[in-house]
Structures are given as structure tokens and as C-alpha cells.
Design a protein around this motif. Structure first.
Motif, PDB file in Angstrom:
ATOM      1  N   LYS A  31      38.361  55.476   4.843  1.00  0.00           N
ATOM      2  CA  LYS A  31      37.878  55.875   3.508  1.00  0.00           C
ATOM      3  C   LYS A  31      36.612  55.109   3.131  1.00  0.00           C
ATOM      4  CE  LYS A  31      41.510  56.725   0.414  1.00  0.00           C
ATOM      5  NZ  LYS A  31      42.782  56.335  -0.190  1.00  0.00           N
ATOM      6  N   ALA A  32      36.585  53.812   3.433  1.00  0.00           N
ATOM      7  CA  ALA A  32      35.409  53.003   3.109  1.00  0.00           C
ATOM      8  C   ALA A  32      34.178  53.508   3.865  1.00  0.00           C
ATOM      9  CB  ALA A  32      35.672  51.538   3.446  1.00  0.00           C
ATOM     10  N   VAL A  33      34.353  53.787   5.173  1.00  0.00           N
ATOM     11  CA  VAL A  33      33.228  54.287   5.985  1.00  0.00           C
ATOM     12  C   VAL A  33      32.787  55.664   5.484  1.00  0.00           C
ATOM     13  CG1 VAL A  33      32.573  55.071   8.301  1.00  0.00           C
ATOM     14  CG2 VAL A  33      33.824  52.926   8.018  1.00  0.00           C
ATOM     15  N   ALA A  34      33.765  56.492   5.081  1.00  0.00           N
ATOM     16  CA  ALA A  34      33.439  57.841   4.591  1.00  0.00           C
ATOM     17  C   ALA A  34      32.607  57.761   3.303  1.00  0.00           C
ATOM     18  CB  ALA A  34      34.721  58.630   4.346  1.00  0.00           C
ATOM     19  N   ILE A  35      32.985  56.829   2.398  1.00  0.00           N
ATOM     20  CA  ILE A  35      32.226  56.670   1.147  1.00  0.00           C
ATOM     21  C   ILE A  35      30.804  56.200   1.455  1.00  0.00           C
ATOM     22  CG2 ILE A  35      32.004  55.219  -0.913  1.00  0.00           C
ATOM     23  CD1 ILE A  35      35.059  55.380  -1.195  1.00  0.00           C
ATOM     24  N   PHE A  36      30.687  55.231   2.363  1.00  0.00           N
ATOM     25  CA  PHE A  36      29.361  54.727   2.742  1.00  0.00           C
ATOM     26  C   PHE A  36      28.522  55.854   3.349  1.00  0.00           C
ATOM     27  CE2 PHE A  36      26.473  52.690   5.854  1.00  0.00           C
ATOM     28  CZ  PHE A  36      25.728  51.931   4.972  1.00  0.00           C
ATOM     29  N   GLY A  37      29.132  56.636   4.235  1.00  0.00           N
ATOM     30  CA  GLY A  37      28.429  57.765   4.860  1.00  0.00           C
ATOM     31  C   GLY A  37      27.986  58.788   3.826  1.00  0.00           C
ATOM     32  N   PHE A  38      28.883  59.075   2.877  1.00  0.00           N
ATOM     33  CA  PHE A  38      28.569  60.038   1.810  1.00  0.00           C
ATOM     34  C   PHE A  38      27.366  59.566   0.996  1.00  0.00           C
ATOM     35  CE2 PHE A  38      29.160  60.860  -2.796  1.00  0.00           C
ATOM     36  CZ  PHE A  38      28.961  62.235  -2.808  1.00  0.00           C
ATOM     37  N   LEU A  39      27.346  58.263   0.660  1.00  0.00           N
ATOM     38  CA  LEU A  39      26.246  57.723  -0.152  1.00  0.00           C
ATOM     39  C   LEU A  39      24.918  57.765   0.596  1.00  0.00           C
ATOM     40  CD1 LEU A  39      27.978  54.679  -1.891  1.00  0.00           C
ATOM     41  CD2 LEU A  39      27.173  56.770  -2.970  1.00  0.00           C
ATOM     42  N   VAL A  40      24.933  57.362   1.873  1.00  0.00           N
ATOM     43  CA  VAL A  40      23.679  57.353   2.647  1.00  0.00           C
ATOM     44  C   VAL A  40      23.157  58.770   2.832  1.00  0.00           C
ATOM     45  CG1 VAL A  40      22.665  56.815   4.902  1.00  0.00           C
ATOM     46  CG2 VAL A  40      24.199  55.177   3.807  1.00  0.00           C
ATOM     47  N   LEU A  41      24.063  59.705   3.115  1.00  0.00           N
ATOM     48  CA  LEU A  41      23.670  61.103   3.279  1.00  0.00           C
ATOM     49  C   LEU A  41      23.098  61.670   1.977  1.00  0.00           C
ATOM     50  CD1 LEU A  41      23.812  63.198   5.587  1.00  0.00           C
ATOM     51  CD2 LEU A  41      25.876  64.108   4.513  1.00  0.00           C
ATOM     52  N   THR A  42      23.764  61.332   0.860  1.00  0.00           N
ATOM     53  CA  THR A  42      23.280  61.789  -0.456  1.00  0.00           C
ATOM     54  C   THR A  42      21.865  61.273  -0.706  1.00  0.00           C
ATOM     55  OG1 THR A  42      25.539  61.781  -1.309  1.00  0.00           O
ATOM     56  CG2 THR A  42      23.784  61.833  -2.942  1.00  0.00           C
ATOM     57  N   SER A  85      12.920  63.151   5.358  1.00  0.00           N
ATOM     58  CA  SER A  85      13.593  61.886   5.009  1.00  0.00           C
ATOM     59  C   SER A  85      13.814  61.033   6.249  1.00  0.00           C
ATOM     60  CB  SER A  85      14.951  62.166   4.355  1.00  0.00           C
ATOM     61  OG  SER A  85      14.771  62.606   3.037  1.00  0.00           O
ATOM     62  N   LEU A  86      14.214  61.690   7.332  1.00  0.00           N
ATOM     63  CA  LEU A  86      14.459  60.984   8.595  1.00  0.00           C
ATOM     64  C   LEU A  86      13.162  60.348   9.096  1.00  0.00           C
ATOM     65  CD1 LEU A  86      17.109  60.751  10.164  1.00  0.00           C
ATOM     66  CD2 LEU A  86      16.263  62.522  11.706  1.00  0.00           C
ATOM     67  N   ALA A  87      12.067  61.123   9.032  1.00  0.00           N
ATOM     68  CA  ALA A  87      10.760  60.620   9.479  1.00  0.00           C
ATOM     69  C   ALA A  87      10.320  59.430   8.627  1.00  0.00           C
ATOM     70  CB  ALA A  87       9.727  61.736   9.395  1.00  0.00           C
ATOM     71  N   ILE A 118      26.834  50.067  -3.738  1.00  0.00           N
ATOM     72  CA  ILE A 118      27.827  50.720  -2.866  1.00  0.00           C
ATOM     73  C   ILE A 118      29.243  50.340  -3.310  1.00  0.00           C
ATOM     74  CG2 ILE A 118      28.650  50.908  -0.477  1.00  0.00           C
ATOM     75  CD1 ILE A 118      25.726  50.200   0.383  1.00  0.00           C
ATOM     76  N   LEU A 119      29.436  49.055  -3.670  1.00  0.00           N
ATOM     77  CA  LEU A 119      30.772  48.574  -4.064  1.00  0.00           C
ATOM     78  C   LEU A 119      31.325  49.324  -5.272  1.00  0.00           C
ATOM     79  CD1 LEU A 119      30.521  44.672  -3.749  1.00  0.00           C
ATOM     80  CD2 LEU A 119      31.760  46.244  -2.264  1.00  0.00           C
ATOM     81  N   ALA A 120      30.421  49.708  -6.190  1.00  0.00           N
ATOM     82  CA  ALA A 120      30.868  50.370  -7.422  1.00  0.00           C
ATOM     83  C   ALA A 120      31.607  51.665  -7.127  1.00  0.00           C
ATOM     84  CB  ALA A 120      29.672  50.637  -8.325  1.00  0.00           C
ATOM     85  N   PHE A 121      31.297  52.293  -5.996  1.00  0.00           N
ATOM     86  CA  PHE A 121      31.893  53.590  -5.675  1.00  0.00           C
ATOM     87  C   PHE A 121      33.358  53.480  -5.247  1.00  0.00           C
ATOM     88  CE2 PHE A 121      29.227  57.251  -6.008  1.00  0.00           C
ATOM     89  CZ  PHE A 121      30.014  58.311  -5.570  1.00  0.00           C
ATOM     90  N   ALA A 133      18.860  51.317  -2.700  1.00  0.00           N
ATOM     91  CA  ALA A 133      19.617  50.849  -3.872  1.00  0.00           C
ATOM     92  C   ALA A 133      19.352  51.738  -5.074  1.00  0.00           C
ATOM     93  CB  ALA A 133      19.244  49.399  -4.188  1.00  0.00           C
ATOM     94  N   GLU A 134      18.090  52.148  -5.271  1.00  0.00           N
ATOM     95  CA  GLU A 134      17.750  52.981  -6.434  1.00  0.00           C
ATOM     96  C   GLU A 134      18.495  54.313  -6.386  1.00  0.00           C
ATOM     97  OE1 GLU A 134      13.994  55.587  -8.047  1.00  0.00           O
ATOM     98  OE2 GLU A 134      13.550  53.547  -7.377  1.00  0.00           O
ATOM     99  N   TYR A 135      18.482  54.945  -5.215  1.00  0.00           N
ATOM    100  CA  TYR A 135      19.111  56.264  -5.113  1.00  0.00           C
ATOM    101  C   TYR A 135      20.636  56.169  -5.116  1.00  0.00           C
ATOM    102  CZ  TYR A 135      14.752  58.760  -4.653  1.00  0.00           C
ATOM    103  OH  TYR A 135      13.519  59.309  -4.928  1.00  0.00           O
ATOM    104  N   ILE A 136      21.188  55.094  -4.524  1.00  0.00           N
ATOM    105  CA  ILE A 136      22.655  54.937  -4.571  1.00  0.00           C
ATOM    106  C   ILE A 136      23.089  54.663  -6.007  1.00  0.00           C
ATOM    107  CG2 ILE A 136      24.599  53.487  -3.857  1.00  0.00           C
ATOM    108  CD1 ILE A 136      23.391  53.249  -1.129  1.00  0.00           C
ATOM    109  N   ASN A 137      22.287  53.882  -6.747  1.00  0.00           N
ATOM    110  CA  ASN A 137      22.591  53.644  -8.168  1.00  0.00           C
ATOM    111  C   ASN A 137      22.591  54.940  -8.959  1.00  0.00           C
ATOM    112  OD1 ASN A 137      23.240  50.960  -8.809  1.00  0.00           O
ATOM    113  ND2 ASN A 137      21.136  50.326  -8.408  1.00  0.00           N
ATOM    114  N   MET A 138      21.614  55.809  -8.658  1.00  0.00           N
ATOM    115  CA  MET A 138      21.578  57.122  -9.321  1.00  0.00           C
ATOM    116  C   MET A 138      22.862  57.893  -9.032  1.00  0.00           C
ATOM    117  SD  MET A 138      17.690  58.285  -8.469  1.00  0.00           S
ATOM    118  CE  MET A 138      18.007  60.041  -8.564  1.00  0.00           C
TER     119      MET A 138
END
Length: 332
Positions: free
Chosen positions: A20-31, A63-65, A98-101, A252-257
Motif C-alpha cells: 500500500k505504501a509503495v502504491a501511494i508513492f507510485g500514485f503520487l509520482v505518476l500524478t 515530463s519524462l524528457a 508524501i507522508l501526509a497521504f 514537492a510542489e506538485y505532491i503538495n497540490m
């Protein structure tokens, strides 16, 4: 209607918690990757021009580039910096976001490999206060980045940012008070469960309006992006950062959003509950379907951030502070 049972939390096997922790991290980075690309596309359309359309089909790999380009840039270390703090600051800015999620409910209880578990990493009786506490640690990253750079402009940007976050966090916390009183709990899953009939956006519209303005101020986004006001501060608190260290501030800015959008969804838009006509269907609020409603609502807020950036000019600093202290806080 399936409400997460409080006894479900804390009994997951270790491997499931890790998944679950890895899935949340993956979801945030993808977002974040999708949000950066979509923001440029949406801003382009709103300003009657094309967004990125060169890298990959329809510009989808932009984004990848950008990520690869940032990673390959030389990581400069200016002469006057306080090295340990300078290197630690981007980490302090990123990790709390990330922790807030961890306490955001993304769906009801589902079955994963024979284990019944809610689509939420954990829950606390004071979960919303935990989110406020963790996100306010993130501002230390910005302040320390400005201070440790050993340069005037980053210092000013960092000071502005701390004043900004403190001002708008008070209004934000006050707008939650009405939600706590209505739901009778500070647990995030409890607040979502309390909205199975009526969402709080309808019952508590003034609180929602205050939160909506506060979350833009809290995340340093246009029209409130004073810490990096390019016209006067070069680039604000991250002027002296390059390469991956700069990329972490952007992350950090986009994960905070994403986090404040998920919190708005949880507190006012019924969390993972299906919107009205769909909620009448059988099974709309059970299984994995609610995950779709949750993500759609989060993206609604992310689009709002981007729309604001395309529409409004930046405020003057004194107007911005007056809005926080003289209007939002008394109104709350």
C-alpha cells in the motif's frame, strides 16, 4: 453502504502495508508527471497556443524528457552555502508531502489476496490534525533552503514562504472546525463515512470557499506564488539549486497540490463516494470503483489550480497578507 470499520486498521500483514505504501508513492509520482504535462497543455490551450507537442506522440513524453534533463544537469554547490542544511532542505520539503497521504481514504474496504483491507494506509483519531502537522513541516524545507543558500534573494523567498504558509494554515485549520463539528470526528475515514448522504460542500459552503483559497496560498501557487516572484526574486528560495535538488522542490510542489486536493475531496466532496446520479446505482460505492471517483475529484481540484494560473495575475505581497489575516481568518 460500506464504511471502513475502525477495527480494520492496524491488522494488515507487513507485506500488505508495504504494498500500500509503495502504491501511494507510485500514485503520487505518476500524478506529478501527468500534472506537469497537463498543466503545460492546458495553459497553452487557455492562452491560444500549443502546449508541448514535440517529444513523443502528442508531446506525451515531455515530463519524462524534463526529468531526464534535470537529472543529467550538473549539480552545482555554490561557495557560500551551509552544506548539510543545503542538501537536506529538498528532502525536508518533499518527504512530509508524501507522508501526509498516509491517512487519506482512497476507497472502501476491498479484498487483496484474501485479506480484507481499506484502501487507506492507516487512520488516526486525529488524522486531519496529523495532515496539518506534517504539511507544516514541509515549510521548513523552503525556509532552510533559502537560509542555507547564503544569498539574499533565496533568503527573502524563504521568509516570504514561511509567512505565507503560517497565515493561510490558520484559515485552513479554522475552515476544518465546522467539518469536525458536523462529522463528530477528526478521523478521515469517519469524515468520509459521515458524508454518505450529503456532501459537506453543500452544508458548509463558506468553509469550503475559505479552504479553497487557503489551499492555493498554502501550496505557493499562482496567483499566490510570492516566494518565487520571478520579477523581483529571480526564482525565490530555490535560486541556488540545480539538477535533482531542484527537481525535488518541483516534486514537492506538485505532491503538495495533490495532497491538499485529496484533503479537499475527503473533507467536502464526500471522499470516495460516487457523485449523485451514479450513487443511486448498485455497487457504485463498493469494490474498486470508488477509487475512480476519488481520483476524478482530486483531478478536478488540480485542474482548478491550473485554471487559476492561466487566469489571474500575481497579487502584491501586502494585498496577499491582508487577504489572509483580515478577511479569511475573521470570516472563518
Amino acid at each position: 453502504m460500506t464504511h471502513p470499520d475502525p477495527t480494520l486498521f492496524g491488522h494488515d500483514p507487513l507485506w500488505l502495508m508495504a504494498v500500500k505504501a509503495v502504491a501511494i508513492f507510485g500514485f503520487l509520482v505518476l500524478t506529478v508527471l501527468v500534472a506537469i504535462l497537463l498543466e503545460r497543455k492546458i495553459l497553452g490551450r487557455m492562452q491560444s497556443r500549443f502546449g508541448p507537442n514535440r517529444v513523443g506522440p502528442w508531446g506525451l513524453l515531455q515530463s519524462l524528457a524534463d526529468g531526464v534533463k534535470l537529472a543529467l544537469k550538473e549539480g552545482l554547490l555554490p561557495a557560500g552555502v551551509d552544506k548539510p542544511i543545503y542538501l537536506l532542505a529538498p528532502v525536508i520539503a518533499t518527504v512530509p508531502a508524501i507522508l501526509a497521504f498516509a491517512v487519506i481514504p482512497m476507497g472502501p474496504a476491498v479484498s487483496i489476496a484474501g485479506h480484507r483491507t481499506p484502501l487507506q494506509l492507516t487512520d488516526l483519531s486525529v488524522a486531519v490534525l496529523y495532515v496539518l502537522a506534517v504539511t507544516s513541516i514541509g515549510v521548513y524545507g523552503i525556509v532552510l533552503a533559502g537560509w542555507s543558500s547564503g544569498s539574499t534573494y533565496p533568503l527573502l523567498g524563504g521568509l516570504r514562504s514561511s509567512a505565507q504558509v503560517i497565515s493561510y494554515e490558520i484559515a485552513m485549520a479554522l475552515s476544518f472546525a465546522a467539518v469536525f463539528l458536523y462529522a463528530g470526528t477528526m478521523s478521515t475515514s469517519g469524515i468520509v463515512a459521515a458524508q454518505d448522504r450529503t456532501w459537506y460542500i453543500f452544508l458548509l459552503l463558506p468553509s469550503f470557499a475559505v479552504y479553497l483559497i487557503s489551499m492555493v496560498g498554502e501550496t505557493n501557487r499562482a496567483p499566490f506564488d510570492l516566494p518565487e516572484a520571478e520579477g523581483e526574486l529571480v526564482a525565490g528560495f530555490h535560486t541556488e539549486y540545480s539538477s535533482l535538488k531542484f527537481a525535488m522542490f518541483m516534486l514537492a510542489e506538485y505532491i503538495n497540490m495533490t495532497t491538499v486536493s485529496a484533503l479537499a475531496t475527503t473533507m467536502f466532496l464526500g471522499g470516495w463516494h460516487a457523485p449523485w446520479p451514479l450513487s443511486l446505482l448498485d455497487g457504485a460505492n463498493s469494490g474498486w470503483l470508488p477509487l475512480i471517483w476519488f481520483v476524478a475529484k482530486v483531478w478536478l481540484f488540480l485542474f482548478f489550480f491550473m485554471w487559476l494560473r492561466a487566469s489571474l495575475p500575481r497579487l502584491r505581497y501586502d494585498q496577499f497578507m491582508a487577504l489572509g489575516w483580515k478577511i479569511l481568518i475573521p470570516f472563518s
